[in-house]
Design an enzyme around this catalytic site. Structure first.
Site, short mmCIF file in Angstrom:
data_model
loop_
_atom_site.label_atom_id
_atom_site.label_comp_id
_atom_site.label_asym_id
_atom_site.label_seq_id
_atom_site.Cartn_x
_atom_site.Cartn_y
_atom_site.Cartn_z
N TYR A 156 0.85 -1.19 0.00
CA TYR A 156 0.00 0.00 0.00
C TYR A 156 0.89 1.24 0.00
CZ TYR A 156 -3.61 3.39 0.89
OH TYR A 156 -4.45 4.47 0.75
N ASP A 254 9.33 2.86 1.56
CA ASP A 254 8.19 3.70 1.92
C ASP A 254 8.01 3.56 3.43
OD1 ASP A 254 5.87 5.01 2.35
OD2 ASP A 254 4.67 3.91 0.88
N LYS A 283 2.67 10.53 8.23
CA LYS A 283 2.14 10.14 9.55
C LYS A 283 2.88 10.77 10.74
CE LYS A 283 -0.06 6.13 7.57
NZ LYS A 283 -1.48 6.09 7.54
#
Ligand code: PLP
Length: 446
Positions: A156, A254, A283
């Site tokens: 993802y 990532d 985040k």
């Protein structure tokens, strides 16, 4: 859906509707005006609206209190609204929340990130993990002069077109072909054609990279996949690092989820002792405010000077101030990490012990404070296995019972604990999870 599932769903839905009448009303109104209130993959067991959050707790608009395992989908590392963050944000709002123009704060957050991130000499900020991975692909193409990119089965990377390609489950597991994620419409075929899908934790990936090296700009990987969080990926990541280097292909971590969470402030790079060419962040580094970042060595990052990037809110002072406050706190309070690791591993161990004892078709996977339930007792090797699971029942049923029992998981499969979760909180979570599994079983499910 079986008769037993239907009965369980009806009864728990009735219970939750009674428990949350205000949420029910808001949901009816919003359905007329918001086609899509939240990200696609969140399976909220029942319409549910948050009033406020503090520490490890959230309260809904009906006054119900829960232990929160959503953690804002990851950013809330210190728990909700810690004092250090509230003070920084209040000060910054008083000084001006948005200038458009540059402020010294970007450099401050960049310095903290560079100090923590092994591959980073320079940083470029944006507003989300999606923007970060989108920019990183553009940067890699500009830097290498090649166009294709590789991502892994079960990955993802956000919601831009190139990130929304997944392995076609009907293709060869060791050389999968791509399709749009969840079969979603709107992704052009030429984007699908640019993606090389690599099999995760499978040596076949190495040969595929070698075969495609002339066209391949970058291999992008979540060092820990949220679809099957695990810590046994080190050797695979190290070999990928070697193969990419020898093939002249950029290798990118990532770290939007793992950054500042797994392996302390050094993230997955420190945890696995692997230094990629580029890393993306989001985040945690925004302290709960929207953020994305691409980080890497100067020779690659200087390619930013010849590509287009930036946006109205990129590097905005509010995000920079809140991110710097949280990163500064983490730097001066390293004890946060062993606490989270200890409580996380205890949670996984206790719940899995129960699931084995009860012979239930569910296991909890975790990489420190990043968790996911997989609804099978068969070993899960990769996201490919997760996608192939034949469920005994819809997982949202379990999340519904858990919600009734005072613990919120967004049903994204993945969830988190934060530094604010105490040992007592974790005891309550373990109890609520066991109770919820037994309640689902009482309907003849699991
Ligand atoms: N990359 C990874 C590994 C993620 O987990 C996510 C979001 O969960 C993203 C990118 C996208 O980040 P955002 O939701 O901030 O756009």
């Amino acid at each position: 859906m079986t008769e037993n599932e239907k009965r369980a769903k009806k009864e728990i839905s009735r219970h939750l509707e009674k428990m949350m009448p205000n949420s029910h009303e808001i949901s009816k109104r919003n359905a007329q005006i918001l086609p899509h209130e939240i990200v696609n993959t969140v399976i909220l067991p029942y319409p549910f609206y948050v009033q406020k959050a503090e520490g490890s707790r959230i309260w809904d608009v009906d006054g119900n209190e829960y232990i929160d395992l959503t953690a804002g989908f990851g950013p809330i590392l210190l728990g909700h609204s810690p004092e250090v963050l509230v003070d920084a944000v209040k000060n910054q709002i008083n000084a001006g929340a948005d200038f458009g123009l540059t402020s010294p704060l970007q450099g401050k957050l960049a310095e903290l990130l560079i100090e923590a991130s092994p591959c980073a000499e320079m940083v470029n900020f944006s507003n989300s993990g999606t923007e970060a991975t989108m920019e990183a692909l553009r940067l890699a193409r500009a830097h290498t002069g090649k166009t294709r990119y590789a991502i892994f089965t079960g990955s993802y990377h956000g919601v831009h077109d190139a990130a929304l390609i997944e392995a076609d489950k009907n293709s060869d597991q060791h050389a999968p072909t791509g399709r749009s994620k969840f079969g979603a419409l709107g992704i052009p075929q030429y984007i699908i054609d640019q993606a090389l899908i690599l099999p995760y934790r499978d040596d076949a990936a190495f040969d595929l990279i070698r075969q495609h090296k002339e066209d391949l700009a970058v291999v992008m990987i979540e060092p820990v996949q949220s679809s099957n969080p695990r810590t046994d990926v080190g050797p695979f990541l190290q070999e990928l690092r070697n193969v990419c280097r020898e093939s002249g292909v950029l290798f990118m971590f990532d770290e939007v989820i793992t950054g500042m969470r797994i392996g302390g402030m050094g993230g997955a790079q420190a945890f696995f002792d692997v230094k990629p060419d580029l890393a993306t962040y989001g985040k945690v580094i925004g302290g709960g405010h929207p953020v994305g970042a691409v980080a890497g060595p100067a020779d690659i990052m200087n390619t930013y000077k010849v590509i287009f990037s930036g946006g109205t809110f990129s590097g905005n002072p509010l995000t920079m101030a809140s991110g710097a406050a949280v990163l500064n706190y983490l730097k001066t309070h390293p004890e946060v990490y062993p606490h989270m690791a200890e409580q996380s591993n205890r949670l996984a161990k206790e719940v899995n012990k129960f699931l084995v004892q009860e012979d239930m078709n569910v296991r909890m996977m975790n990489a420190q404070s990043l968790f996911s339930f997989v609804f099978t007792k068969m070993p899960v090797e990769s996201g490919w296995d997760v996608a192939k699971i034949k469920y005994d029942f819809q997982p949202s049923l379990f999340y519904s019972f858990l919600h009734k029992n005072g613990v919120v998981i967004p049903g994204l499969h993945l969830f988190f604990i934060t530094a604010a979760h105490t040992a007592d909180d974790i005891d309550m979570v373990i109890k609520a999870m066991k109770k919820s599994f037994l309640e689902v079983r009482s309907y003849g499910l699991i």
